[in-house]
Each structure stands twice: as C-alpha cells, then as structure tokens.
Design a protein around this motif. Structure first.
Motif, mmCIF file in Angstrom:
data_model
loop_
_atom_site.group_PDB
_atom_site.id
_atom_site.type_symbol
_atom_site.label_atom_id
_atom_site.label_comp_id
_atom_site.label_asym_id
_atom_site.label_seq_id
_atom_site.Cartn_x
_atom_site.Cartn_y
_atom_site.Cartn_z
ATOM 1 N N UNK A 1 -5.128 25.209 -3.732
ATOM 2 C CA UNK A 1 -5.232 23.844 -3.228
ATOM 3 C C UNK A 1 -3.829 23.237 -3.089
ATOM 4 N N UNK A 2 -3.667 22.481 -2.064
ATOM 5 C CA UNK A 2 -2.399 21.831 -1.767
ATOM 6 C C UNK A 2 -2.150 20.669 -2.733
ATOM 7 N N UNK A 3 -0.872 20.336 -2.940
ATOM 8 C CA UNK A 3 -0.516 19.176 -3.751
ATOM 9 C C UNK A 3 -0.459 17.900 -2.930
ATOM 10 N N UNK B 1 -6.559 18.838 6.005
ATOM 11 C CA UNK B 1 -7.750 19.478 5.454
ATOM 12 C C UNK B 1 -7.662 19.862 3.987
ATOM 13 N N UNK B 2 -6.445 20.035 3.479
ATOM 14 C CA UNK B 2 -6.297 20.371 2.060
ATOM 15 C C UNK B 2 -5.561 19.240 1.381
ATOM 16 N N UNK B 3 -5.835 19.043 0.134
ATOM 17 C CA UNK B 3 -5.171 17.986 -0.614
ATOM 18 C C UNK B 3 -6.177 16.954 -1.078
ATOM 19 N N UNK B 4 -5.662 15.967 -1.742
ATOM 20 C CA UNK B 4 -6.511 14.926 -2.324
ATOM 21 C C UNK B 4 -6.563 13.709 -1.408
ATOM 22 N N UNK B 5 -7.759 13.337 -1.026
ATOM 23 C CA UNK B 5 -7.983 12.174 -0.166
ATOM 24 C C UNK B 5 -8.026 10.932 -1.058
ATOM 25 N N UNK B 6 -7.096 10.016 -0.848
ATOM 26 C CA UNK B 6 -6.965 8.834 -1.702
ATOM 27 C C UNK B 6 -7.707 7.607 -1.168
ATOM 28 N N UNK B 7 -8.244 7.691 0.032
ATOM 29 C CA UNK B 7 -9.027 6.581 0.561
ATOM 30 C C UNK B 7 -8.662 6.221 1.987
ATOM 31 N N UNK C 1 1.462 9.342 -2.917
ATOM 32 C CA UNK C 1 0.816 9.747 -1.674
ATOM 33 C C UNK C 1 1.926 10.241 -0.753
ATOM 34 N N UNK C 2 1.794 11.464 -0.283
ATOM 35 C CA UNK C 2 2.864 12.026 0.538
ATOM 36 C C UNK C 2 2.461 12.259 1.988
ATOM 37 N N UNK C 3 1.311 11.760 2.375
ATOM 38 C CA UNK C 3 0.930 11.788 3.790
ATOM 39 C C UNK C 3 0.155 10.502 4.096
ATOM 40 N N UNK C 4 0.750 9.687 4.938
ATOM 41 C CA UNK C 4 0.143 8.425 5.351
ATOM 42 C C UNK C 4 -0.371 8.587 6.773
ATOM 43 N N UNK C 5 -1.608 8.240 6.990
ATOM 44 C CA UNK C 5 -2.166 8.192 8.336
ATOM 45 C C UNK C 5 -2.347 6.719 8.663
ATOM 46 N N UNK C 6 -1.649 6.254 9.669
ATOM 47 C CA UNK C 6 -1.653 4.843 10.050
ATOM 48 C C UNK C 6 -2.234 4.712 11.456
ATOM 49 N N UNK C 7 -3.273 3.901 11.580
ATOM 50 C CA UNK C 7 -3.867 3.663 12.884
ATOM 51 C C UNK C 7 -3.507 2.255 13.328
ATOM 52 N N UNK C 8 -2.594 2.196 14.297
ATOM 53 C CA UNK C 8 -2.165 0.928 14.886
ATOM 54 C C UNK C 8 -1.310 1.233 16.101
ATOM 55 N N UNK C 9 -1.217 0.278 16.986
ATOM 56 C CA UNK C 9 -0.277 0.384 18.113
ATOM 57 C C UNK C 9 0.754 -0.725 18.023
ATOM 58 N N UNK C 10 0.796 -1.392 16.879
ATOM 59 C CA UNK C 10 1.672 -2.538 16.658
ATOM 60 C C UNK C 10 3.071 -2.050 16.260
ATOM 61 N N UNK C 11 4.052 -2.306 17.117
ATOM 62 C CA UNK C 11 5.405 -1.816 16.843
ATOM 63 C C UNK C 11 6.041 -2.456 15.621
ATOM 64 N N UNK C 12 5.449 -3.516 15.084
ATOM 65 C CA UNK C 12 5.973 -4.116 13.857
ATOM 66 C C UNK C 12 5.952 -3.131 12.688
ATOM 67 N N UNK C 13 5.162 -2.064 12.796
ATOM 68 C CA UNK C 13 5.069 -1.086 11.714
ATOM 69 C C UNK C 13 6.169 -0.022 11.765
ATOM 70 N N UNK C 14 7.054 -0.091 12.751
ATOM 71 C CA UNK C 14 8.149 0.872 12.860
ATOM 72 C C UNK C 14 8.999 0.868 11.593
#
Length: 191
Positions: free
Chosen positions: A1-3, A42-48, A126-139
């Motif tokens: 399992x991945x870390x 697909x591998x690793x711990x899903x934090x929410x 958390x070492x992988x963030x998935x961000x859903x937005x098209x708002x450039x303020x998040x750059x």
C-alpha cells in the motif's frame, strides 16, 4: 500500500457554474463524481472530499428568508451530499452594499478552502490535493502547498479556458470538459 494521503476540495459554486455553461440542463451525479475522484489516486489513504457551498436560504436580495420549499430542497441536497460521502462545508450568504444604494448577495469561500487545504496538508501530511475550481485566485494556494517541506502533488480539475497561471501551478490538470460525461447524470434520451 502506498503512503499517499489525499483529499479533495471542491469549490461547489464554481463547479455548478461551469457545468451550467458546459452542459446546460444536466446535473452532477455526486456518486459518479466521488468514484471518479477516488480513481485519480487509486492507492493510499482517502482523507475526505470537502464540498464548499453557500447557504442562500438564510438571506436573499430583499433580506427575506427564502421560501420553506427552497429551504427543504437545500436541506435535502446537503443530506444527499453527506450520504454520497462528501463533507459539506457550508457558510451563510452575506448581503453587502453594491455602491448604488442597493444590495447584492455574496458568498465566497476561497479563504475557507485555502485555510483547510493548508491545514490538512501540514497537520495530516496530506501529500496529494485534488482541487476542483477554475478560479485563478487559487494559484497562490497551489504554489504555496507545493513548496512545503514534503512533496505535495496537486491535481487541478478545471474548465479548459481557465487562467494559464492556475493551470501551470498544478502538478496535473484535468479539464472538466473531458470528464463531463463520466460525472453528469444521463440525459433522459440517453436512458
């Protein structure tokens, strides 16, 4: 399992607006959306999966609370989100002056998303963030978390014509146009 430990942060209003432009009349299927998101790492711990949205039932442009039917519908939507595995992060809308003597309703959760992403990255590693937005303020947020002392990968899911700086900041970019059919409800004629 991945870390790997990963979490999803969704700018709910932005996501809804994008799909109302891209595929008018089609609604997001949140069960499909969550399944798609979990396939990205697909591998690793899903934090929410955190869904940030504004509660417009508390105040409207006239300062009067929305009709009970709308409030019931909003409550049902939040229950549905929870039942599909999302964590709704709700903030009441604010009525502010528009400079012309009138009022407008605002509800921006950029700060809440940025604080939660940074906090979870730092405290829960958390070492992988998935961000859903098209708002450039998040750059700036993406640039900042990628500079943390441990590797933080960022997957940005946005519309194709989002700001170039936003897309360049992310480790990986997925366009909503390319995945729309995987995460939207079927049209009645498709059944």
């Amino acid at each position: 399992m991945s870390n790997d430990r990963y979490a999803v942060f969704i700018d709910g209003q932005n996501l809804s607006n994008v799909f109302s432009e891209l595929r008018p009349g089609r609604r997001i299927d949140y069960v499909k959306l969550l399944a798609f998101l979990k396939q990205l790492v697909p591998e690793g711990e899903f934090m929410g999966a955190y869904y940030y949205c504004i509660d417009f039932t508390e105040v409207n442009s006239s300062g009067v609370r929305a009709p009970e039917k709308q409030c019931a519908s909003w409550s049902s939507f939040l229950r549905y989100l929870r039942s599909t595995g999302f964590v709704p992060c709700v903030k009441p809308a604010n009525r502010v002056g528009n400079g012309n003597g009138g009022n407008i309703i605002k509800g921006n959760q950029d700060v809440e998303i940025a604080v939660d992403v940074t906090t979870l990255s730092a405290t829960q590693r958390v070492n992988h963030i998935i961000l859903i937005t098209s708002d450039q303020d998040f750059t700036y947020l993406i640039d900042t978390i990628r500079r943390l002392p441990y590797a933080v990968q960022t997957t940005l899911i946005c519309k194709g014509f989002s700001a170039g700086r936003l897309k360049k900041a992310a480790s990986r970019v997925i366009f909503l146009e390319d995945v729309a059919d995987k995460i939207l409800e079927r049209q009645r004629s498709e059944s």
